[in-house]
Design a protein around this motif. Structure first.
Motif, short mmCIF file in Angstrom:
data_model
loop_
_atom_site.label_atom_id
_atom_site.label_comp_id
_atom_site.label_asym_id
_atom_site.label_seq_id
_atom_site.Cartn_x
_atom_site.Cartn_y
_atom_site.Cartn_z
N ILE A 589 0.81 -1.14 0.13
CA ILE A 589 -0.06 0.00 -0.06
C ILE A 589 0.91 1.15 0.13
O ILE A 589 1.63 1.47 1.11
N ILE A 590 0.70 1.97 -0.94
CA ILE A 590 1.57 3.14 -1.15
C ILE A 590 0.98 4.53 -0.80
O ILE A 590 -0.27 4.78 -1.41
N THR A 591 1.46 5.24 0.06
CA THR A 591 0.95 6.57 0.65
C THR A 591 1.84 7.50 -0.21
O THR A 591 3.04 7.66 -0.18
N LEU A 592 1.19 8.34 -0.95
CA LEU A 592 1.88 9.40 -1.75
C LEU A 592 2.66 10.38 -1.09
O LEU A 592 1.87 11.03 0.15
N ASP A 593 3.47 11.04 -1.26
CA ASP A 593 4.14 12.14 -0.68
C ASP A 593 3.44 13.49 -1.13
O ASP A 593 3.24 14.25 -0.57
N SER A 594 3.07 13.52 -2.37
CA SER A 594 2.25 14.50 -3.08
C SER A 594 1.56 13.96 -4.25
O SER A 594 1.86 12.73 -4.70
N GLU A 615 16.18 5.15 -7.05
CA GLU A 615 15.89 6.49 -6.16
C GLU A 615 15.11 7.52 -7.08
O GLU A 615 13.95 7.82 -6.44
N LEU A 616 15.34 7.59 -8.29
CA LEU A 616 14.55 8.52 -8.95
C LEU A 616 13.02 7.93 -9.29
O LEU A 616 12.01 8.41 -9.18
N LYS A 617 13.06 6.66 -9.61
CA LYS A 617 11.66 5.86 -9.71
C LYS A 617 10.95 5.84 -8.46
O LYS A 617 9.78 6.14 -8.68
N ASP A 618 11.36 5.57 -7.33
CA ASP A 618 10.62 5.70 -6.07
C ASP A 618 10.22 7.11 -5.85
O ASP A 618 9.03 7.25 -5.45
N MET A 619 11.04 8.18 -6.21
CA MET A 619 10.50 9.52 -5.98
C MET A 619 9.26 9.66 -6.93
O MET A 619 8.22 10.50 -6.47
N ILE A 620 9.52 9.42 -8.39
CA ILE A 620 8.34 9.68 -9.09
C ILE A 620 6.98 8.83 -8.72
O ILE A 620 5.95 9.51 -8.69
#
Length: 672
Positions: A589-594, A615-620
């Motif tokens: 379950i992913i909780t978005l940062d924004s 890292e970029l993939k996780d950030m996106i």
């Protein structure tokens, strides 16, 4: 020769040497010997000297070391880590000595040091405490590997003296002792991993591991060989070495202060044979002018000091007789030829066997049974046959022909186009393949089954208790047969069964890696699990669908399709499903940062200075964006780093897809 032909030759050598540098410094897997590399480098330097207008500014003659790995923070060196000029002959040393005399006169001394075959490191101390450890990198900047270096017992975290300056930098070499290398390499082979060629590569690979806990399990050592301070604390190099030794640093006890070039040559001659009695590898001798004032007067070239040089030993080789050629069958079915030799002493050990690599190597050597062969053992722990002495070939000797059939099961061998290795296809019926696959499945990086070892697997196989991976999960019903095995008591059986039971909880990527599909290593298994989500999707996937997954190439994709094209493998998967193994990825379950990237799609390509691609993939994804596996009209943005593939760039340009940097991506996330 025409200028265009000269330029073409120079460019080809530059490309080749840059690749060798990358293999050596970044991958820690060299594909060429030092002597051959230096010969090519000298040839390139001569071409550049006579054709300066054609020289490439990125030529390896203008660089020190190799590229920077992207796995660690990059740190600029306060004092550049220059390489040394080197030679393989004594006349060059006498010429070096003559140049020194012309520049500073006859009143000077040399310090002779062993040239360790390891990984160069720069250590920074402040107020007696280890602040930072940085690799050589490209000579001007390197990787911060402080946490890993702190696991090395001979490198002090804190020095217990007030004699040292508040701030100093110290240079040294990290290495692995031969005995530790042999033990650890044997463990790698048991896990089905590629063995390192020599201790230097193992040390380099270890110091660049991400997990310092794993580094701590590998016994590394280090010697210190140079001190840098802002103020001149000492007048010469010899005194500084004695001082840092008193501060608690590990300094080689074989260093010598000598008065002339003849003493230098005596030192070199002594260690040419004496090196084989050391517990670690050296590949030469380093000679330095002792006085710091004289070093300063002599100065530097663009890439090396004029006051130091290294003499490198050629790899040790010896003649012996080839008695026969045998063949080893590995877990994946790869068949490796081995030269069985008349025992001969080489580099301090008795050699009876040497690798022949593959059929191409046998053909190149033009091997005949009974040939007198030259065997080499330089930095390589495992000896290799390098050439034949044709003058000693006996009339009527039989030419060595590579096998047509597997030496273990008799199956006809195959050799795919473009590959050097022959394979036995009978992976379900060839004994060493069966045993090797099960041993791989239970290994620590795969299913990590406690209570089972390689010898136990061999015993179970010989007794007919197991013939496939899935048979491990039938051992619960065979307790009476297990109790009849020598040295396998009730407690051992219980521990093994507990380990097998726990393995049912291992995640999909571990199970996938454990299946032992050719070319599917630990990292590839993670990519496949994430991309395909479950084993059914993977088993039905086409080559094109697999290649669309990040970092999955043609060879890997074809191997996977071939694996699942066999009914025997599909049957094993079904039996493992019945044994309740995990064959689908656990959805998180992913909780978005924004929500700044919601509705936008991205492809990431190339290498980035400040971020890894994961890292970029996780950030996106954490900000609502979606990662696509390939470039198409559905794509919104291509995030481009250095060394991006030209085909992706061309396709994105044709489709008018915006190409952005990681900096622009961060601005999008921030809502700018």
């Amino acid at each position: 020769m025409a200028q265009s032909a000269i330029k073409e030759e120079m460019d080809a050598i530059v490309a080749e040497l840059n690749q060798h540098n990358y293999n050596y410094y970044v991958l820690a897997m060299p594909t060429i010997g030092d002597y051959e590399f230096d010969k090519k480098l000298r040839h390139l330097a001569e071409l550049e000297r006579t054709n300066p207008d054609l020289a490439d500014p990125n030529s390896p003659t203008q660089r020190v070391g190799g590229d920077i790995t992207k796995n660690f923070v990059t740190v600029n060196h306060k004092y550049p880590m220059l390489s040394l000029g080197n030679t393989y002959n004594e006349q060059d040393l006498r010429d070096f000595d003559e140049r020194i005399r012309r520049a500073i006169g006859d009143n000077f001394q040399y310090v002779c040091e062993l040239k360790f075959d390891g990984l160069s490191i720069s250590l920074t101390y402040e107020n007696g405490k280890l602040l930072r450890a940085v690799t050589r990198g490209d000579g001007t900047k390197g990787d911060d590997v402080t946490n890993n270096v702190k696991t090395i017992h001979t490198i002090p975290h804190q020095i217990k003296t007030h004699e040292a300056p508040d701030h100093f930098e110290i240079r040294g070499e990290i290495f692995m002792h031969k005995a530790a290398f042999l033990k650890l390499n044997a463990a790698r082979e048991e896990l089905g991993e590629i063995a390192y060629a020599n201790p230097r590569n193992f040390a380099s690979g270890t110091i660049k591991m991400q997990d310092s806990k794993e580094v701590a399990k590998r016994p590394l050592d280090g010697f210190i060989y140079f001190l840098y301070t802002d103020k001149n604390e000492f007048k010469n190099h010899w005194d500084s070495l004695q001082a840092v030794k008193n501060w608690g640093f590990h300094v080689c006890e074989h260093n010598r202060l000598v008065n002339n070039i003849d003493d230098v040559l005596s030192f070199i001659h002594h260690w040419e044979t004496g090196r084989f009695k050391l517990s670690y590898d050296i590949d030469g001798i380093v000679i330095k002018v002792n006085s710091y004032a004289q070093q300063q007067e002599l100065g530097f070239t663009a890439k090396s000091p004029r006051w130091a040089i290294s003499y490198k030993y050629k790899a040790a080789e010896v003649e012996t007789i080839l008695e026969k050629v045998t063949y080893q069958v590995g877990r994946t079915g790869a068949v490796t030829p081995v030269a069985n030799l008349k025992p001969v002493l080489l580099a301090g050990t008795t050699v009876k066997r040497a690798t022949l690599h593959n059929a191409n190597e046998i053909e190149r050597l033009d091997l005949h049974l009974g040939d007198t062969v030259f065997v080499e053992k330089g930095g390589e722990i495992i000896p290799k046959v390098i050439k034949v002495n044709p003058d000693k070939r006996k009339p009527g000797s039989v030419k060595v022909q590579y096998l047509h059939n597997c030496p273990e099961c008799g199956t006809e061998l195959i050799r795919k186009e473009g590959e050097a290795v022959h394979y036995c296809r009978n992976d379900e019926g060839c004994p060493p393949q069966i045993v090797g696959k099960i041993q791989h499945f239970i290994s620590r990086k795969a299913m990590n089954i406690d209570g089972l070892g390689d010898e136990t697997i061999e015993t179970f196989f010989k007794r007919g208790l197991i013939n496939h991976i899935s048979d491990l999960y039938t051992l619960f019903q065979k307790s009476d047969q297990l109790k009849g095995i020598d040295r396998f008591g009730e407690r051992s059986i219980d521990n093994m069964l507990i380990g097998i039971e726990k393995s049912r909880e291992m995640p999909f990527e571990k199970v996938l890696f454990g299946l032992g599909i050719r070319y599917v290593g630990e990292t590839v298994a993670k990519k496949l699990a994430a991309g395909m989500r479950n084993i059914d999707n993977l088993a039905k996937a086409t080559v094109e669908e697999l290649i669309a997954i990040d970092e999955i190439g043609q060879r890997i994709a074809e191997s996977i399709v071939e694996y699942f094209g066999k009914s025997e493998h599909l049957s094993q998967v079904e039996l493992l499903k019945l044994a309740r193994l995990q064959f689908e990825i656990e959805e998180k379950i992913i909780t978005l940062d924004s929500d700044s990237l919601i509705g936008k799609t991205f492809v990431i390509s190339g290498v980035f200075e400040n971020f890894g691609r994961e890292e970029l993939k996780d950030m996106i994804e954490a900000n609502g964006g979606k990662i696509l596996s390939s470039i198409s009209a559905k794509l919104n943005y291509l995030v481009a780093g250095d060394n991006m593939g030209p085909s992706k760039l061309e396709k994105a340009t044709k489709l008018n897809i915006p190409i952005i940097s990681d900096r622009v991506l961060l601005e999008m996330i921030a809502g700018k």
